[in-house]
Design a protein around this motif. Structure first.
Motif, PDB file in Angstrom:
ATOM      1  N   MET D   1      -9.108  -9.873 -24.690  1.00  0.00           N
ATOM      2  CA  MET D   1      -7.763  -9.302 -24.815  1.00  0.00           C
ATOM      3  C   MET D   1      -7.198  -8.947 -23.440  1.00  0.00           C
ATOM      4  N   LYS D  39      -7.260   0.381 -22.557  1.00  0.00           N
ATOM      5  CA  LYS D  39      -8.506   1.039 -22.152  1.00  0.00           C
ATOM      6  C   LYS D  39      -9.481  -0.030 -21.696  1.00  0.00           C
ATOM      7  N   ALA D  43     -17.761  -2.926 -15.374  1.00  0.00           N
ATOM      8  CA  ALA D  43     -19.194  -3.146 -15.191  1.00  0.00           C
ATOM      9  C   ALA D  43     -19.411  -3.894 -13.888  1.00  0.00           C
ATOM     10  N   GLN D  46     -23.320  -5.944 -14.362  1.00  0.00           N
ATOM     11  CA  GLN D  46     -23.735  -5.625 -15.735  1.00  0.00           C
ATOM     12  C   GLN D  46     -24.167  -4.183 -15.965  1.00  0.00           C
ATOM     13  N   ARG D  47     -23.683  -3.296 -15.110  1.00  0.00           N
ATOM     14  CA  ARG D  47     -23.923  -1.868 -15.344  1.00  0.00           C
ATOM     15  C   ARG D  47     -22.585  -1.146 -15.242  1.00  0.00           C
ATOM     16  N   ILE D  48     -22.359  -0.196 -16.137  1.00  0.00           N
ATOM     17  CA  ILE D  48     -21.178   0.654 -16.046  1.00  0.00           C
ATOM     18  C   ILE D  48     -21.466   1.703 -14.966  1.00  0.00           C
ATOM     19  N   GLU D  60     -20.828  -9.205  -9.420  1.00  0.00           N
ATOM     20  CA  GLU D  60     -20.195  -9.695 -10.642  1.00  0.00           C
ATOM     21  C   GLU D  60     -19.523  -8.485 -11.279  1.00  0.00           C
ATOM     22  N   ALA D  62     -16.968  -6.982 -14.164  1.00  0.00           N
ATOM     23  CA  ALA D  62     -16.357  -7.341 -15.453  1.00  0.00           C
ATOM     24  C   ALA D  62     -15.493  -6.190 -15.941  1.00  0.00           C
ATOM     25  N   LEU D  64     -14.240  -4.554 -19.160  1.00  0.00           N
ATOM     26  CA  LEU D  64     -14.690  -4.615 -20.548  1.00  0.00           C
ATOM     27  C   LEU D  64     -13.722  -3.849 -21.449  1.00  0.00           C
ATOM     28  N   PRO D  65     -13.170  -4.534 -22.423  1.00  0.00           N
ATOM     29  CA  PRO D  65     -12.330  -3.852 -23.409  1.00  0.00           C
ATOM     30  C   PRO D  65     -13.209  -2.953 -24.285  1.00  0.00           C
ATOM     31  N   PRO D  66     -12.593  -2.126 -25.153  1.00  0.00           N
ATOM     32  CA  PRO D  66     -13.399  -1.223 -25.991  1.00  0.00           C
ATOM     33  C   PRO D  66     -14.454  -1.977 -26.801  1.00  0.00           C
ATOM     34  N   PHE D  67     -15.603  -1.365 -26.919  1.00  0.00           N
ATOM     35  CA  PHE D  67     -16.708  -2.000 -27.631  1.00  0.00           C
ATOM     36  C   PHE D  67     -16.465  -1.931 -29.133  1.00  0.00           C
TER      37      PHE D  67
END
Lengths: 148, 70, 148, 70
Positions: D1, D39, D43, D46-48, D60, D62, D64-67
């Motif tokens: 999205m 929102k 990451a 691959q870590r927040i 890398e 990313a 990330l949209p809401p889970f």
């Protein structure tokens, strides 16, 4: 809740099979308001007792009172939690070690109610339903099981 | 398991007048002293009642060993 | 706990079938130290959205990070609760309304650990695993799902 | 999205020297103002990470949209 919940048969003879659990799950896929199922299964442990290792439990019940107790638990759970469905099955007779004697299945739009109801129902059953269990050990011995 | 002690599973109990649940419990322990070592609950007409409650006769009284459902 | 838990495949393509759940249960009957199984199933609801009724959810994931997050959740749950077994399955791709997209299965000697672990794992998955869901409504519309 | 807003799903981001997660977030909102209504979490490898953490390059990253698992 105004809905009347029809009395359900709880007791089944012998163990409850995984296939029976699967059929119960499948029968709820048409209820598209459900978002969460919580299932609890009680399985017979091979506990070490004085007389040997438990090979199974032979369940009996003070049946009429037990059916009434299950009914009361159902009504209380429906009043307390936002549930779409609730099913409880318990074995009578012999259930060998490794097999399932209790199947509690609750479904709800949201997970919180399902989790809470599942735990509530299992605790209530253990405390309030007159079911007795003879733990069989070895050839002829037995020990009466006692919930804690 | 309680029947194993009493040696029978049904028994007619004659109450001398009205009796509470607690009084009935005392009479049971008097008649079957081995029951003192056992935990049991008393159900009157399929309900667990407090010790102070009077038992209306005739009543179906059950001595229930510890529950083991689950 | 010293035991090493081998990485498990979590993602499955499409819905999780009741038969798969049954097979998972059956495969635990030889583990006779288990006394309690707690199962959580997430099922797709036919919610009413602006674009119409939800007919299914199309799941995608940031897969590599998701696998790592599942692994971390597994390890944390084994460390925190007395569990014999733990299995987590989540769908990718389209899961139609009424079908199952999440299957969390924990087994323990005693019920308390099973209840607590089940709830813990589900909450952790919802909060920490980068899985995204497109709620399909009607012919072409969609709404992005958001966990609360 | 989020890719729907940016119109692409992968992008090379040139950091002018070292940058924290918070600074990166500000740059993203600057370039794609429509993201302000969304929102998202960031990451890194691959870590927040928290906003004050520096991003080691190359990384890398990313959005990330809401889970929505479950």
């Amino acid at each position: 809740m105004e809905k009347v919940h029809k009395p359900k048969k709880v007791f089944v003879q012998g163990p409850i099979s995984p296939d029976f659990v699967a059929k119960s799950i499948a029968s709820h896929q048409s209820k598209t308001g459900i978002g969460a199922h919580a299932i609890f299964l009680g399985q017979i442990r091979a506990d070490q007792k004085e007389g040997g290792v438990v090979t199974g439990i032979d369940y009996t019940a003070y049946e009429e009172m037990a059916e009434q107790a299950f009914h009361d638990i159902r009504e209380a759970a429906f009043a307390r939690f936002e549930l779409t469905c609730m099913h409880i099955y318990h074995s009578l007779g012999l259930v060998p070690t490794g097999e399932i004697s209790l199947f509690v299945f609750v479904s709800s739009p949201h997970r919180r109610a399902a989790f809470e109801a599942s735990e509530y129902i299992v605790e209530e059953i253990k405390a309030k339903v007159p079911i007795f269990g003879k733990e069989l050990t070895g050839d002829s011995g037995h020990v009466w099981k006692e919930n804690t | 398991m309680l029947a194993e002690i009493a040696g029978l599973s049904d028994e007619l109990w004659n109450a001398g007048g009205s009796m509470t649940v607690g009084q009935f419990r005392a009479q049971v322990l008097d008649k079957y002293p081995a029951m003192r070592d056992k935990k049991f609950k008393i159900a009157v007409n399929q309900r667990i009642l407090d010790d102070f409650v009077s038992i209306e006769t005739p009543a179906e009284i059950a001595l229930l060993p510890p529950f083991a459902g689950g």
